[in-house]
Design a protein around this motif. Structure first.
Motif, mmCIF file in Angstrom:
data_model
loop_
_atom_site.group_PDB
_atom_site.id
_atom_site.type_symbol
_atom_site.label_atom_id
_atom_site.label_comp_id
_atom_site.label_asym_id
_atom_site.label_seq_id
_atom_site.Cartn_x
_atom_site.Cartn_y
_atom_site.Cartn_z
ATOM 1 N N SER A 340 3.799 -11.517 -0.686
ATOM 2 C CA SER A 340 4.432 -11.177 0.585
ATOM 3 C C SER A 340 3.457 -10.603 1.597
ATOM 4 C CB SER A 340 5.653 -10.271 0.427
ATOM 5 O OG SER A 340 5.555 -9.509 -0.671
ATOM 6 N N VAL A 341 2.464 -9.832 1.117
ATOM 7 C CA VAL A 341 1.516 -9.274 2.090
ATOM 8 C C VAL A 341 0.621 -10.391 2.649
ATOM 9 C CG1 VAL A 341 -0.366 -7.615 2.414
ATOM 10 C CG2 VAL A 341 1.619 -6.981 1.061
ATOM 11 N N PHE A 342 0.256 -11.334 1.805
ATOM 12 C CA PHE A 342 -0.551 -12.464 2.283
ATOM 13 C C PHE A 342 0.225 -13.225 3.375
ATOM 14 C CE2 PHE A 342 -2.156 -16.785 2.246
ATOM 15 C CZ PHE A 342 -3.534 -16.593 2.209
ATOM 16 N N LEU A 343 1.495 -13.500 3.081
ATOM 17 C CA LEU A 343 2.348 -14.186 4.063
ATOM 18 C C LEU A 343 2.399 -13.405 5.373
ATOM 19 C CD1 LEU A 343 5.430 -15.301 1.922
ATOM 20 C CD2 LEU A 343 3.973 -16.796 3.274
ATOM 21 N N MET A 344 2.581 -12.087 5.210
ATOM 22 C CA MET A 344 2.679 -11.222 6.386
ATOM 23 C C MET A 344 1.415 -11.299 7.237
ATOM 24 S SD MET A 344 4.256 -7.657 5.199
ATOM 25 C CE MET A 344 2.804 -6.682 5.456
ATOM 26 N N MET A 345 0.280 -11.228 6.538
ATOM 27 C CA MET A 345 -1.002 -11.250 7.246
ATOM 28 C C MET A 345 -1.195 -12.567 7.986
ATOM 29 S SD MET A 345 -2.610 -8.527 6.961
ATOM 30 C CE MET A 345 -1.387 -7.338 6.679
ATOM 31 N N ILE A 346 -0.815 -13.663 7.327
ATOM 32 C CA ILE A 346 -0.975 -14.972 7.961
ATOM 33 C C ILE A 346 -0.060 -15.066 9.184
ATOM 34 C CG2 ILE A 346 -0.550 -17.469 7.657
ATOM 35 C CD1 ILE A 346 -2.985 -16.703 6.115
ATOM 36 N N GLN A 347 1.174 -14.532 9.036
ATOM 37 C CA GLN A 347 2.146 -14.663 10.130
ATOM 38 C C GLN A 347 1.868 -13.717 11.290
ATOM 39 O OE1 GLN A 347 5.857 -13.990 8.142
ATOM 40 N NE2 GLN A 347 6.095 -16.126 7.545
ATOM 41 N N THR A 348 1.468 -12.470 10.952
ATOM 42 C CA THR A 348 1.407 -11.481 12.038
ATOM 43 C C THR A 348 0.078 -10.747 12.155
ATOM 44 O OG1 THR A 348 2.251 -9.782 10.600
ATOM 45 C CG2 THR A 348 3.885 -10.994 11.832
ATOM 46 N N GLY A 349 -0.851 -10.974 11.248
ATOM 47 C CA GLY A 349 -2.140 -10.288 11.319
ATOM 48 C C GLY A 349 -2.000 -8.789 11.131
ATOM 49 N N THR A 350 -2.858 -8.012 11.795
ATOM 50 C CA THR A 350 -2.893 -6.562 11.534
ATOM 51 C C THR A 350 -1.661 -5.820 12.051
ATOM 52 O OG1 THR A 350 -4.259 -6.493 13.498
ATOM 53 C CG2 THR A 350 -5.389 -6.189 11.386
ATOM 54 N N ASP A 351 -0.851 -6.476 12.887
ATOM 55 C CA ASP A 351 0.349 -5.801 13.407
ATOM 56 C C ASP A 351 1.224 -5.273 12.278
ATOM 57 O OD1 ASP A 351 -0.409 -6.277 15.910
ATOM 58 O OD2 ASP A 351 1.008 -7.909 16.322
ATOM 59 N N SER A 352 1.441 -6.155 11.264
ATOM 60 C CA SER A 352 2.338 -5.765 10.178
ATOM 61 C C SER A 352 1.734 -4.633 9.359
ATOM 62 C CB SER A 352 2.647 -6.959 9.287
ATOM 63 O OG SER A 352 1.462 -7.633 8.962
ATOM 64 N N LEU A 353 0.409 -4.616 9.277
ATOM 65 C CA LEU A 353 -0.270 -3.566 8.522
ATOM 66 C C LEU A 353 -0.006 -2.208 9.166
ATOM 67 C CD1 LEU A 353 -2.143 -3.634 6.125
ATOM 68 C CD2 LEU A 353 -4.074 -3.582 7.695
ATOM 69 N N LEU A 354 -0.151 -2.172 10.489
ATOM 70 C CA LEU A 354 0.088 -0.924 11.219
ATOM 71 C C LEU A 354 1.528 -0.463 11.029
ATOM 72 C CD1 LEU A 354 -1.693 -1.257 14.656
ATOM 73 C CD2 LEU A 354 -1.962 0.546 12.949
ATOM 74 N N ALA A 355 2.443 -1.438 11.066
ATOM 75 C CA ALA A 355 3.852 -1.094 10.917
ATOM 76 C C ALA A 355 4.101 -0.493 9.538
ATOM 77 C CB ALA A 355 4.711 -2.335 11.099
ATOM 78 N N MET A 356 3.494 -1.100 8.504
ATOM 79 C CA MET A 356 3.692 -0.618 7.139
ATOM 80 C C MET A 356 3.158 0.813 7.018
ATOM 81 S SD MET A 356 2.675 -2.645 3.706
ATOM 82 C CE MET A 356 0.907 -2.566 3.809
ATOM 83 N N ILE A 357 1.983 1.051 7.607
ATOM 84 C CA ILE A 357 1.397 2.393 7.534
ATOM 85 C C ILE A 357 2.281 3.396 8.277
ATOM 86 C CG2 ILE A 357 -0.595 3.797 8.246
ATOM 87 C CD1 ILE A 357 -2.320 1.297 7.796
ATOM 88 N N SER A 358 2.818 2.965 9.421
ATOM 89 C CA SER A 358 3.645 3.903 10.191
ATOM 90 C C SER A 358 4.913 4.275 9.417
ATOM 91 C CB SER A 358 4.007 3.302 11.548
ATOM 92 O OG SER A 358 4.891 2.223 11.379
ATOM 93 N N MET A 359 5.455 3.295 8.688
ATOM 94 C CA MET A 359 6.651 3.591 7.890
ATOM 95 C C MET A 359 6.295 4.573 6.772
ATOM 96 S SD MET A 359 8.808 3.060 5.101
ATOM 97 C CE MET A 359 7.689 2.366 3.964
ATOM 98 N N ALA A 360 5.150 4.301 6.108
ATOM 99 C CA ALA A 360 4.737 5.161 4.990
ATOM 100 C C ALA A 360 4.503 6.592 5.489
ATOM 101 C CB ALA A 360 3.476 4.605 4.346
ATOM 102 N N LEU A 361 3.898 6.730 6.668
ATOM 103 C CA LEU A 361 3.632 8.076 7.194
ATOM 104 C C LEU A 361 4.935 8.806 7.526
ATOM 105 C CD1 LEU A 361 0.487 7.554 9.468
ATOM 106 C CD2 LEU A 361 0.634 8.639 7.217
ATOM 107 N N THR A 362 5.885 8.054 8.114
ATOM 108 C CA THR A 362 7.182 8.684 8.436
ATOM 109 C C THR A 362 7.856 9.159 7.151
ATOM 110 O OG1 THR A 362 7.384 7.019 10.163
ATOM 111 C CG2 THR A 362 9.347 8.318 9.701
#
Ligand code: ASP
Length: 549
Positions: A340-362
């Motif tokens: 799923s992370v590979f798919l995410m990266m292909i579809q949205t690039g680093t945007d999804s990574l930032l979103a995941m980190i922001s959720m984890a921090l919250t």
């Protein structure tokens, strides 16, 4: 293979066995967390064997190399060991004066159920404990899969032709992800249903709980509601879904079908809780209805009298069955994370990574706030110094963090309550096992934050009027969440289903789940100790000198 004979009755049995096992390991294979787990569980097995065998019986301990790690085998003649068949809250309530009693042991053994095999044959008890080398490394493997997927995804997105990426995603990663999510969907309803029925049916008689029990239960419910509110509040303040991306348009939005015209008013939510028939909640995966049925059946099982025991055993067996299936499915989590992370990266690039980190921090920030709330509650409700509370419960927090399991951390937390906080075993012998089963503040925070975050990412509107049902659902789900690693993943799927977010969405946060699991388990167990402290102080069942020492 190394083997040694002991006598069940020998005084230094625990120490002698531990020394033998450590020397058989050669001191290199198991260190830190693995060693702690091995010692904890060996001790519980030995006590169970000891209690069910005569003092003169021989106990043989064998340590051998299995396919995926060491196997320790214990063998001694004796009666069948009840606690190796499963835990029971009711026993914990009845044995409140004896903190180290069977019920607690049963729950710890249950937490390690997938590494244990137990057979009672021809009057001989045989327990096999499978210790995988680096058995606790699931977190590490999952994080490695996450890192590898981020790297591979970004590189492929940058340097590979779109046709190759489309083929990889369409023919490999997407089908695998779909199969994994479908497998998860099979167990979601049954896991929630059977864990709630099993939990509620243990209370055959509410009056048995008495004043102390009701106080503990009431506080557990209050802290869980506070946890959900903290999660929801910080989510709207921080708004993690806004960070770095607006994935609504890109995240497989075709799969999202939201019925925006659905009637989400409080009245209709309440009316819809009661299903029209027995199967509808499961066929339509209606969370609130499944929970309603579970509470109803669980209460009825406890009251039925003559058949209560049979039904409790039956539901307990089904609960174990579906938890085992879930454990099997979760073995694929690292692969699913990669896909799923590979798919995410292909579809949205680093945007999804930032979103995941922001959720984890919250998530982590909300958990930290909840832990602060325990201190405030202790100060306001008991007048005790909260700093002392944190100082004394520190080792319990570390144990919970490293084991990611409320059940497995129970013995440490019990000991902290009696030996460091000065709480009478009369209270903690009941409240800690109960809390490990039903009080999951950290889990509740995670469910609230993760569900709202994924709804936002998938552009699914969550109206204000749906908040009440979200709070109720999380409260019930947290009661049904077993205190074992990764349990929230299943509960999150249930919640997502309720708010209309595709279950596929959990792929977005699966990569960081093991780390968050460690953090939320700390809040889960610290909450149990905080409530226990408050009730113990109010009942005068606390040694204040020990607390303040
Ligand atoms: N690991 C948590 C616990 O044992 C449950 C969860 O997954 O939230 O408390």
């Amino acid at each position: 293979m190394k083997k040694q004979q002991f006598h069940v009755g020998q005084e230094d049995l625990l120490q002698a066995c531990n020394e033998f096992i450590a020397s058989a390991f050669g001191g290199q294979d198991f260190t830190g967390k693995d060693k702690m787990k091995a010692e904890l569980i060996c001790e519980e097995i030995l006590i169970s064997l000891k209690e069910n065998s005569g003092d003169n019986e021989e106990l043989s301990v064998r340590v051998k190399q299995g396919f995926s790690g060491r196997v320790i085998e214990f063998e001694a003649a004796g009666r069948e060991i009840e606690e190796l068949q499963g835990g029971n809250i009711d026993t914990a309530i009845k044995l409140a004066d004896e903190p180290e009693e069977r019920s607690i042991r049963a729950m710890v053994l249950k937490a390690y159920g997938d590494s244990l095999r137990y057979v009672h044959k021809d009057g001989v008890n045989r327990v096999m404990l499978q210790l995988k080398k680096g058995g606790g490394s699931t977190v590490f493997i999952t994080l490695a899969a996450l890192g590898a997927a981020i790297l591979a995804g970004l590189l492929f997105r940058q340097f590979m032709p779109a046709a190759v990426n489309d083929a990889l995603c369409g023919y490999l990663f997407k089908p695998f992800k779909t199969m994994f999510i479908n497998a998860l969907k099979i167990v979601v309803g049954p896991v929630v249903f059977f864990s709630i029925v099993t939990c509620i049916s243990q209370f055959t008689n509410l009056s048995e709980l008495g004043k102390i029990g009701l106080k503990v239960m009431g506080l557990y419910i209050c802290t869980t509601i506070m946890a959900v509110l903290i999660g929801l509040g910080l989510f709207s303040a921080i708004n993690p879904g806004e960070w770095g991306m607006a994935l609504g348009g890109t995240m497989e939005s075709t799969e999202v079908s939201v019925n925006t015209e659905a009637d989400t008013s409080i009245l209709s939510t309440i009316v819809n809780i009661v299903p029209g028939n027995l199967l509808k909640p499961f066929v339509e995966s209606d969370t609130l209805q499944i929970i309603f049925l579970a509470v109803l059946l669980g209460a009825a099982v406890g009251m039925i009298g003559r058949y209560t025991k049979i039904l409790q055993d039956l539901f307990e067996a089904c609960n174990e069955l579906f938890l085992t299936v879930t454990t099997l499915i979760s073995k694929l989590i690292p692969l699913a994370v990669f896909a799923s992370v590979f798919l995410m990266m292909i579809q949205t690039g680093t945007d999804s990574l930032l979103a995941m980190i922001s959720m984890a921090l919250t998530d982590v920030l909300s958990l930290a706030c909840m832990i602060a709330v325990y201190g405030i509650l202790i100060l306001l409700l008991t007048g005790l110094n909260p700093i002392k509370f944190y100082q004394k419960t520190g080792p319990g927090m570390i144990t919970s963090f490293s084991l990611s399991s409320s059940n497995a951390a129970m013995p440490t937390n019990m000991q902290i309550c009696t030996d460091r906080l000065g709480i009478s075993p009369k209270i903690c012998g009941f409240s800690i096992p109960l809390g490990a089963t039903i009080n999951m503040d950290g889990t509740s925070i995670h469910l609230a934050v993760a569900a709202l975050f994924l709804a936002k990412v998938y552009a699914v509107p969550v109206p204000q009027s749906a908040m009440l049902s979200i709070v109720i659902t999380i409260l019930m789900l947290s009661i049904g969440t077993p205190g074992v690693p990764g349990a929230s993943l299943v509960c999150l799927s249930v919640l997502l289903n309720q708010i209309g977010v595709p279950i596929e969405a959990i792929g977005l946060i699966m990569g960081v789940d093991s780390l968050l699991d460690m953090c939320r388990t700390v809040s889960n167990t610290t909450g149990d100790m905080a409530v226990t402290t408050i009730v113990a102080k109010s009942e005068g069942l606390m040694d204040l000198d020990m607390y303040n020492s």
